[in-house]
Design a protein around this motif. Structure first.
Motif, PDB file in Angstrom:
ATOM      1  N   MET A  13       0.831  -1.203   0.000  1.00 29.21           N
ATOM      2  CA  MET A  13       0.000   0.000   0.000  1.00 29.21           C
ATOM      3  C   MET A  13       0.865   1.252   0.000  1.00 29.21           C
ATOM      4  SD  MET A  13      -3.223  -0.980   2.402  1.00 29.21           S
ATOM      5  CE  MET A  13      -3.753   0.709   2.527  1.00 29.21           C
ATOM      6  N   ALA A  14       1.953   1.229   0.767  1.00 27.43           N
ATOM      7  CA  ALA A  14       2.831   2.403   0.807  1.00 27.43           C
ATOM      8  C   ALA A  14       3.453   2.624  -0.573  1.00 27.43           C
ATOM      9  CB  ALA A  14       3.927   2.202   1.855  1.00 27.43           C
ATOM     10  N   TYR A  15       3.858   1.531  -1.227  1.00 27.23           N
ATOM     11  CA  TYR A  15       4.484   1.657  -2.534  1.00 27.23           C
ATOM     12  C   TYR A  15       3.496   2.219  -3.556  1.00 27.23           C
ATOM     13  CZ  TYR A  15       6.896   0.317  -6.823  1.00 27.23           C
ATOM     14  OH  TYR A  15       7.485   0.337  -8.054  1.00 27.23           O
ATOM     15  N   LEU A  16       2.271   1.691  -3.564  1.00 26.67           N
ATOM     16  CA  LEU A  16       1.265   2.184  -4.506  1.00 26.67           C
ATOM     17  C   LEU A  16       0.935   3.649  -4.232  1.00 26.67           C
ATOM     18  CD1 LEU A  16      -1.174  -0.864  -4.750  1.00 26.67           C
ATOM     19  CD2 LEU A  16       0.356  -0.018  -6.519  1.00 26.67           C
ATOM     20  N   THR A  17       0.842   4.006  -2.939  1.00 27.52           N
ATOM     21  CA  THR A  17       0.568   5.401  -2.598  1.00 27.52           C
ATOM     22  C   THR A  17       1.704   6.293  -3.086  1.00 27.52           C
ATOM     23  OG1 THR A  17      -0.637   4.675  -0.652  1.00 27.52           O
ATOM     24  CG2 THR A  17       0.035   6.972  -0.699  1.00 27.52           C
ATOM     25  N   PHE A  18       2.940   5.803  -2.901  1.00 26.69           N
ATOM     26  CA  PHE A  18       4.091   6.580  -3.360  1.00 26.69           C
ATOM     27  C   PHE A  18       4.044   6.770  -4.872  1.00 26.69           C
ATOM     28  CE2 PHE A  18       8.314   6.380  -5.270  1.00 26.69           C
ATOM     29  CZ  PHE A  18       8.839   7.570  -4.795  1.00 26.69           C
ATOM     30  N   LEU A  19       3.748   5.691  -5.605  1.00 23.25           N
ATOM     31  CA  LEU A  19       3.648   5.800  -7.062  1.00 23.25           C
ATOM     32  C   LEU A  19       2.600   6.839  -7.438  1.00 23.25           C
ATOM     33  CD1 LEU A  19       3.772   2.205  -8.568  1.00 23.25           C
ATOM     34  CD2 LEU A  19       5.526   3.969  -8.577  1.00 23.25           C
ATOM     35  N   GLY A  20       1.466   6.778  -6.768  1.00 22.45           N
ATOM     36  CA  GLY A  20       0.392   7.717  -7.063  1.00 22.45           C
ATOM     37  C   GLY A  20       0.819   9.147  -6.811  1.00 22.45           C
ATOM     38  N   ALA A  21       1.558   9.352  -5.718  1.00 24.99           N
ATOM     39  CA  ALA A  21       2.006  10.703  -5.396  1.00 24.99           C
ATOM     40  C   ALA A  21       3.055  11.168  -6.399  1.00 24.99           C
ATOM     41  CB  ALA A  21       2.566  10.737  -3.980  1.00 24.99           C
ATOM     42  N   ALA A  22       3.942  10.248  -6.804  1.00 19.44           N
ATOM     43  CA  ALA A  22       5.037  10.623  -7.700  1.00 19.44           C
ATOM     44  C   ALA A  22       4.531  10.903  -9.109  1.00 19.44           C
ATOM     45  CB  ALA A  22       6.094   9.524  -7.724  1.00 19.44           C
ATOM     46  N   ALA A  23       3.377  10.318  -9.460  1.00 18.90           N
ATOM     47  CA  ALA A  23       2.864  10.516 -10.810  1.00 18.90           C
ATOM     48  C   ALA A  23       2.539  11.992 -11.069  1.00 18.90           C
ATOM     49  CB  ALA A  23       1.627   9.667 -11.039  1.00 18.90           C
ATOM     50  N   GLY A  24       2.342  12.727  -9.973  1.00 17.80           N
ATOM     51  CA  GLY A  24       2.138  14.164 -10.112  1.00 17.80           C
ATOM     52  C   GLY A  24       0.901  14.508 -10.925  1.00 17.80           C
ATOM     53  N   THR A  25       0.823  15.757 -11.335  1.00 15.25           N
ATOM     54  CA  THR A  25      -0.305  16.185 -12.159  1.00 15.25           C
ATOM     55  C   THR A  25       0.235  16.521 -13.535  1.00 15.25           C
ATOM     56  OG1 THR A  25       0.007  18.259 -11.062  1.00 15.25           O
ATOM     57  CG2 THR A  25      -1.975  17.031 -10.512  1.00 15.25           C
ATOM     58  N   PRO A  26       0.302  15.560 -14.422  1.00 15.89           N
ATOM     59  CA  PRO A  26       0.951  15.782 -15.690  1.00 15.89           C
ATOM     60  C   PRO A  26       0.094  16.626 -16.620  1.00 15.89           C
ATOM     61  CG  PRO A  26       0.093  13.551 -15.564  1.00 15.89           C
ATOM     62  CD  PRO A  26      -0.335  14.254 -14.329  1.00 15.89           C
ATOM     63  N   THR A  27       0.645  17.719 -17.093  1.00 13.59           N
ATOM     64  CA  THR A  27      -0.090  18.530 -18.057  1.00 13.59           C
ATOM     65  C   THR A  27       0.808  18.916 -19.223  1.00 13.59           C
ATOM     66  OG1 THR A  27       0.410  20.407 -16.663  1.00 13.59           O
ATOM     67  CG2 THR A  27      -1.816  19.537 -16.524  1.00 13.59           C
ATOM     68  N   GLU A  28       1.883  18.164 -19.408  1.00 11.35           N
ATOM     69  CA  GLU A  28       2.802  18.470 -20.487  1.00 11.35           C
ATOM     70  C   GLU A  28       3.021  17.236 -21.349  1.00 11.35           C
ATOM     71  OE1 GLU A  28       4.248  22.320 -20.459  1.00 11.35           O
ATOM     72  OE2 GLU A  28       5.922  20.958 -20.767  1.00 11.35           O
ATOM     73  N   ILE A  29       3.040  17.443 -22.651  1.00  8.61           N
ATOM     74  CA  ILE A  29       3.400  16.359 -23.552  1.00  8.61           C
ATOM     75  C   ILE A  29       4.640  16.827 -24.320  1.00  8.61           C
ATOM     76  CG2 ILE A  29       2.679  14.971 -25.514  1.00  8.61           C
ATOM     77  CD1 ILE A  29      -0.185  15.324 -24.590  1.00  8.61           C
ATOM     78  N   ASP A  30       5.744  16.067 -24.193  1.00  7.94           N
ATOM     79  CA  ASP A  30       7.012  16.511 -24.776  1.00  7.94           C
ATOM     80  C   ASP A  30       7.203  16.081 -26.230  1.00  7.94           C
ATOM     81  OD1 ASP A  30       7.738  17.654 -22.349  1.00  7.94           O
ATOM     82  OD2 ASP A  30       8.417  15.722 -21.581  1.00  7.94           O
ATOM     83  N   LEU A  31       6.196  15.419 -26.781  1.00 15.04           N
ATOM     84  CA  LEU A  31       6.318  14.899 -28.144  1.00 15.04           C
ATOM     85  C   LEU A  31       6.547  16.025 -29.161  1.00 15.04           C
ATOM     86  CD1 LEU A  31       5.831  11.859 -28.358  1.00 15.04           C
ATOM     87  CD2 LEU A  31       3.568  12.345 -29.238  1.00 15.04           C
ATOM     88  N   GLU A  32       7.464  15.775 -30.125  1.00 13.13           N
ATOM     89  CA  GLU A  32       7.647  16.730 -31.237  1.00 13.13           C
ATOM     90  C   GLU A  32       6.561  16.468 -32.275  1.00 13.13           C
ATOM     91  OE1 GLU A  32      10.042  19.030 -32.063  1.00 13.13           O
ATOM     92  OE2 GLU A  32      11.023  18.884 -30.097  1.00 13.13           O
ATOM     93  N   VAL A  33       5.764  17.484 -32.563  1.00 13.47           N
ATOM     94  CA  VAL A  33       4.753  17.276 -33.609  1.00 13.47           C
ATOM     95  C   VAL A  33       4.765  18.463 -34.575  1.00 13.47           C
ATOM     96  CG1 VAL A  33       3.210  15.884 -32.193  1.00 13.47           C
ATOM     97  CG2 VAL A  33       2.925  18.355 -32.247  1.00 13.47           C
TER      98      VAL A  33
END
Ligand code: HEM
Lengths: 235, 272
Positions: A134-154
């Motif tokens: 549970m601690a590991y999954l919670t950590f993963l969830g916290a580390a995932a952050g709030t992603p609002t950027e896509i670095d793909l070149e288009v």
């Protein structure tokens, strides 16, 4: 537990209890000290962290990444760890339900009279492993952050759609290029090779299970988005 | 003549181990009743006691013994109870300003946060208090798990505890929607979609919670009622049952303490 074990326990308990101290004032003092700590922690958290209000709800612009409270991260992460779509209901409902039933029935299948943690290797190990998981999954969830950027070149014509995708929270459940979470939704990096534009639009209007409905996006943004996604054909 | 003041024994009395509580073996009962009638005259406390027997119960509860070796881990349960009480109190103040409607919820929270005296502070206490309560309930569960406290005769208290855990998580889930900002709205949409994937009852439950085609007006009212009436009521009632059993059965001694066999151990099956 055998009848003799029960009697044995009650006799020993009676002895230990007789040797104990009265609830008042001894236990009450400890409990009160603890209550004081609790209220101090809450007050300090409230003063330091405050209670910010997010932007007002807007069902049409979906610029927000759905994120649960931190104590549900472990459930949310479970969704990501289990990827095949046919197993999604298992992750969302199945595993939590099974865990809760196992927890509820614990005293009925663990009938070993032993109570010392070191003499109950299976129970103690299972408990520790559950905490680590549970601690590991919670950590993963916290580390995932709030992603609002896509670095793909288009190409420039797909830029607006890329922005819409980044802001609409797709990354919370989909991986696009290097960004986003690997699940619960499938990776979208090469979605254009798999689905034509109309099919992608259909997925957004009539989303599959576990995905919010995006038909509320303004028409222009919606078109940009599908154009961008359809362009992702792995070239 | 039947004694009118004869009353059934109360939970605290039996577990008092003689420490302070009125003795309650049948023979002395009648006399005791008469005594209560004689003494009961004095003051408000006496008046209430004559009619409720509360002091017997309370002294029994307060002066019951807690086993040898009881340590700080045993404070986690009462700390959870305290956190719940704090949530109830701050929640009442929030409810005075909050409007459960999709058009006004957000503004009522803005007003509460920015204009009301100490408004943000109380909101913060409720918000972070939820986090603290969740932490404490898991720690308390961990304590009872590793101490083997869920074993005979406390199985029922463990079961009640698990239901309390689930209800506490439901509080977290339903409370999250109420501020009605983007975060809470979308998180609820996802939670609702997830509920809908459940077998058999899933779709119906999701429909019931959403109370309409989209998360919106009716959803927020439903979550509000669940969050501030239904679930807190259930939690309070179950905490009552939990506490009753704690007092009745007594708390465990730490598992590593073994009682030396008392010399002439009488067989005694009475609990507590
Ligand atoms: C609202 C939540 C809860 C409150 C207010 C609460 C309160 C308490 C209190 C005050 C005690 C007395 C001993 C101690 O503090 O350790 C206790 C004992 C106990 N609780 Fe809870 N509890 C809650 C939730 C739970 C949960 C989630 C579980 C487990 C699933 C649980 C299982 C038990 C057991 C087995 C005991 C007996 C422990 C012993 O005798 O040593 N409780 N509870």
């Amino acid at each position: 537990m055998k009848q003799s074990d029960k009697e044995q326990y009650l006799i020993e308990y009676e002895v230990l209890k007789k040797k104990g101290k009265p609830f008042f004032p001894y236990a009450v003092a400890k409990d009160s000290a603890m209550a004081l700590v609790v209220v101090l922690v809450i007050v300090v958290m409230s003063l330091v962290l405050g209670a910010e209000q997010g932007p007002k709800v807007d069902p049409t612009t979906t610029t927000y990444v759905p994120r649960p409270e931190w104590y549900f991260f472990f459930l949310f992460e479970l969704l990501r760890v289990i990827k095949p779509p046919e197993l999604v209901p298992l992750a969302t409902i199945g595993i939590p339900t099974i865990c809760m039933v196992l927890l509820l029935l614990l005293p009925f299948y663990d009938r070993n009279p032993e109570r010392r943690p070191q003499r109950r290797p299976i129970a103690t190990t299972a408990g520790i492993l559950t905490i680590i998981a549970m601690a590991y999954l919670t950590f993963l969830g916290a580390a995932a952050g709030t992603p609002t950027e896509i670095d793909l070149e288009v190409a420039a014509e797909y830029e607006p759609g890329k922005q819409v995708a980044a802001q609409s929270g797709c990354l919370a459940c989909h991986k696009i290029g290097e960004n986003g979470n690997d699940g619960p939704g499938p990776e979208l990096t090469e979605i254009g090779a798999r689905l034509p534009r109309e099919a992608i639009a259909r997925s957004l209007r009539n989303p599959p299970q576990g995905m919010p409905n995006f038909s509320g996006l303004p028409a222009e943004k919606f078109d940009d988005l599908t154009l961008f996604l359809a362009s992702l054909d792995g070239e | 003549m039947p004694n009118p003041l004869k009353r059934p024994s109360r939970p605290g009395e039996r577990s008092a181990n003689g420490a302070g509580a009125n003795g309650s073996n049948g023979a002395s009962r009648g006399a005791q009743g008469v005594e209560a009638a004689k003494e009961g005259g004095g003051g408000l406390v006496g008046w209430v006691d004559e009619r409720s027997g509360a002091t017997g119960f309370l002294t029994g509860m307060m002066f019951r013994k807690v086993p040898k070796g009881t340590n700080w881990f045993y404070t986690l349960g009462s700390a959870t109870l305290f956190a719940f009480t704090a949530q109830a109190i701050t929640g009442v103040f929030l409810a005075m300003y909050y409007t459960p409607s999709p058009t006004e919820a957000y503004e009522s929270i803005t007003h509460l946060t920015n204009d009301v005296w100490m408004g943000e502070f109380v909101r913060g206490m409720h918000k972070w208090g939820a986090t603290v309560m969740i932490c404490l309930i898991f720690l308390h569960m961990g304590r009872t798990f590793f101490f083997g406290a869920y074993k005979y005769p406390r199985e029922l208290n463990w079961v009640i505890g698990v239901v309390l855990l689930i209800l506490t998580l439901v509080m977290g889930l339903t409370g999250y929607l109420l501020p009605f900002d983007q975060r809470s709205y979308w998180a609820t949409v996802v939670a609702n979609n997830i509920t809908a994937t459940g077998p058999v009852v899933g779709p119906y439950l999701a429909d019931f919670l959403r109370a309409g085609p989209e998360v919106g007006a009716t959803t927020i009212q439903r979550f509000y009622a669940i969050h501030m009436l239904l679930v807190p009521g259930l939690i309070a009632a179950l905490i009552g049952a939990h506490m009753y059993l704690v007092v009745k059965l007594g708390t465990t001694a730490p598992p590593w303490l073994k009682a030396e066999r008392p010399k002439n151990a009488r067989k005694k099956t009475e609990v507590g």
